[in-house]
Design a protein around this motif. Structure first.
Motif, PDB file in Angstrom:
ATOM      1  N   THR A 138       2.782  -2.928  18.167  1.00 19.02           N
ATOM      2  CA  THR A 138       2.823  -3.199  16.725  1.00 19.02           C
ATOM      3  C   THR A 138       1.427  -3.137  16.114  1.00 19.02           C
ATOM      4  O   THR A 138       1.268  -2.689  14.977  1.00 19.02           O
ATOM      5  CB  THR A 138       3.451  -4.577  16.443  1.00 19.02           C
ATOM      6  OG1 THR A 138       2.754  -5.576  17.187  1.00 19.02           O
ATOM      7  CG2 THR A 138       4.923  -4.583  16.808  1.00 19.02           C
ATOM      8  N   GLU A 139       0.418  -3.583  16.868  1.00 17.62           N
ATOM      9  CA  GLU A 139      -0.960  -3.496  16.372  1.00 17.62           C
ATOM     10  C   GLU A 139      -1.405  -2.050  16.243  1.00 17.62           C
ATOM     11  O   GLU A 139      -2.066  -1.668  15.274  1.00 17.62           O
ATOM     12  CB  GLU A 139      -1.907  -4.248  17.314  1.00 17.62           C
ATOM     13  CG  GLU A 139      -1.704  -5.743  17.339  1.00 17.62           C
ATOM     14  CD  GLU A 139      -2.531  -6.419  18.418  1.00 17.62           C
ATOM     15  OE1 GLU A 139      -3.060  -5.716  19.309  1.00 17.62           O
ATOM     16  OE2 GLU A 139      -2.651  -7.653  18.363  1.00 17.62           O
ATOM     17  N   LEU A 198      -1.035   3.273  10.703  1.00 18.01           N
ATOM     18  CA  LEU A 198      -0.465   3.330   9.359  1.00 18.01           C
ATOM     19  C   LEU A 198      -1.530   3.022   8.308  1.00 18.01           C
ATOM     20  O   LEU A 198      -1.636   3.724   7.294  1.00 18.01           O
ATOM     21  CB  LEU A 198       0.707   2.358   9.230  1.00 18.01           C
ATOM     22  CG  LEU A 198       1.417   2.333   7.883  1.00 18.01           C
ATOM     23  CD1 LEU A 198       2.014   3.707   7.567  1.00 18.01           C
ATOM     24  CD2 LEU A 198       2.487   1.263   7.868  1.00 18.01           C
ATOM     25  N   LEU A 199      -2.348   2.017   8.564  1.00 22.93           N
ATOM     26  CA  LEU A 199      -3.442   1.697   7.644  1.00 22.93           C
ATOM     27  C   LEU A 199      -4.425   2.863   7.542  1.00 22.93           C
ATOM     28  O   LEU A 199      -4.901   3.183   6.449  1.00 22.93           O
ATOM     29  CB  LEU A 199      -4.160   0.428   8.095  1.00 22.93           C
ATOM     30  CG  LEU A 199      -5.334  -0.015   7.235  1.00 22.93           C
ATOM     31  CD1 LEU A 199      -4.841  -0.410   5.846  1.00 22.93           C
ATOM     32  CD2 LEU A 199      -6.071  -1.160   7.897  1.00 22.93           C
ATOM     33  N   ALA A 224       0.835  -1.198   0.000  1.00 18.51           N
ATOM     34  CA  ALA A 224       0.000   0.000   0.000  1.00 18.51           C
ATOM     35  C   ALA A 224       0.874   1.253   0.000  1.00 18.51           C
ATOM     36  O   ALA A 224       0.511   2.252  -0.610  1.00 18.51           O
ATOM     37  CB  ALA A 224      -0.924  -0.015   1.203  1.00 18.51           C
ATOM     38  N   LEU A 225       1.994   1.179   0.707  1.00 18.77           N
ATOM     39  CA  LEU A 225       2.902   2.325   0.709  1.00 18.77           C
ATOM     40  C   LEU A 225       3.489   2.526  -0.689  1.00 18.77           C
ATOM     41  O   LEU A 225       3.678   3.662  -1.126  1.00 18.77           O
ATOM     42  CB  LEU A 225       4.011   2.101   1.734  1.00 18.77           C
ATOM     43  CG  LEU A 225       4.733   3.316   2.266  1.00 18.77           C
ATOM     44  CD1 LEU A 225       3.757   4.341   2.801  1.00 18.77           C
ATOM     45  CD2 LEU A 225       5.711   2.922   3.340  1.00 18.77           C
ATOM     46  N   ALA A 226       3.731   1.434  -1.386  1.00 17.31           N
ATOM     47  CA  ALA A 226       4.227   1.535  -2.757  1.00 17.31           C
ATOM     48  C   ALA A 226       3.178   2.157  -3.667  1.00 17.31           C
ATOM     49  O   ALA A 226       3.517   2.891  -4.600  1.00 17.31           O
ATOM     50  CB  ALA A 226       4.622   0.155  -3.270  1.00 17.31           C
ATOM     51  N   PHE A 271      -7.190   6.858   4.583  1.00 19.40           N
ATOM     52  CA  PHE A 271      -7.899   8.137   4.680  1.00 19.40           C
ATOM     53  C   PHE A 271      -7.147   9.300   4.050  1.00 19.40           C
ATOM     54  O   PHE A 271      -7.757  10.270   3.611  1.00 19.40           O
ATOM     55  CB  PHE A 271      -8.211   8.469   6.143  1.00 19.40           C
ATOM     56  CG  PHE A 271      -9.132   7.485   6.801  1.00 19.40           C
ATOM     57  CD1 PHE A 271     -10.297   7.075   6.183  1.00 19.40           C
ATOM     58  CD2 PHE A 271      -8.834   6.965   8.045  1.00 19.40           C
ATOM     59  CE1 PHE A 271     -11.152   6.169   6.786  1.00 19.40           C
ATOM     60  CE2 PHE A 271      -9.679   6.068   8.661  1.00 19.40           C
ATOM     61  CZ  PHE A 271     -10.834   5.657   8.034  1.00 19.40           C
ATOM     62  N   VAL A 272      -5.815   9.227   4.006  1.00 18.62           N
ATOM     63  CA  VAL A 272      -5.026  10.350   3.487  1.00 18.62           C
ATOM     64  C   VAL A 272      -4.512  10.079   2.075  1.00 18.62           C
ATOM     65  O   VAL A 272      -4.737  10.877   1.162  1.00 18.62           O
ATOM     66  CB  VAL A 272      -3.852  10.688   4.434  1.00 18.62           C
ATOM     67  CG1 VAL A 272      -3.014  11.816   3.881  1.00 18.62           C
ATOM     68  CG2 VAL A 272      -4.375  11.033   5.824  1.00 18.62           C
ATOM     69  N   LEU A 273      -3.821   8.963   1.876  1.00 17.18           N
ATOM     70  CA  LEU A 273      -3.166   8.723   0.592  1.00 17.18           C
ATOM     71  C   LEU A 273      -4.078   8.132  -0.479  1.00 17.18           C
ATOM     72  O   LEU A 273      -3.943   8.453  -1.654  1.00 17.18           O
ATOM     73  CB  LEU A 273      -1.956   7.805   0.783  1.00 17.18           C
ATOM     74  CG  LEU A 273      -0.801   8.398   1.572  1.00 17.18           C
ATOM     75  CD1 LEU A 273       0.311   7.385   1.705  1.00 17.18           C
ATOM     76  CD2 LEU A 273      -0.291   9.661   0.917  1.00 17.18           C
TER      77      LEU A 273
END
Length: 144
Positions: free
Chosen positions: A107-108, A114-115, A1-3, A120-122
């Motif tokens: 981590t959760e 991050l999700l 997703a970051l990619a 919502f942003v990207l």
């Protein structure tokens, strides 16, 4: 997703001939965002420790309801964002942070926030770039 977010940013800059600068900017901003999110994870984890589960879930549900009401559903097709979109983004991130604070592990919490940033942003910007660059895919994926 970051990619996918990186691809959207780079694709938006390719026509201007400044793709290398766009990649550098994405790496710089992405690294800063990940470091800030990692530094804020303990805060997110303990943010609602003194609030009951019922209150936290009801507040998150109300915030998500406001987010749905104020969301700019024409953002992918428009050239400018409307004022309601910032209200929608703020309330959706508020709800995500409340719900993330109810999780057990750091981590959760990090993964949930991050999700939330990615969705919502990207993702709206990614959708706009895809719809502009590949109209056939945009019509199917973002049928609006």
């Amino acid at each position: 997703a970051l990619a996918a977010g990186a691809a959207a940013i780079v694709a938006a800059q390719i026509n201007t001939g400044d793709a290398r600068q766009a990649i550098f900017e994405f790496v710089r901003v992405g690294a800063l965002m990940l470091m800030a999110l990692g530094a804020l994870t303990p805060l997110f984890q303990t943010m609602t420790a003194a609030i009951s589960d019922d209150t936290a879930f009801a507040t998150a549900a109300c915030a998500l309801f406001v987010s749905v009401l104020t969301h700019d559903y024409a953002f992918i097709d428009s050239q400018m964002a409307r004022a309601g979109n910032s209200v929608s983004l703020g309330t959706s991130m508020f709800a995500a942070s409340i719900l993330a604070s109810r999780l057990e592990k750091k981590t959760e919490v990090f993964a949930d926030m991050l999700l939330s940033v990615l969705l919502f942003v990207l993702f709206p910007f990614f959708g706009r770039v895809i719809k502009a660059r590949v109209p056939a895919v945009g019509r199917v994926a973002f049928a609006a």
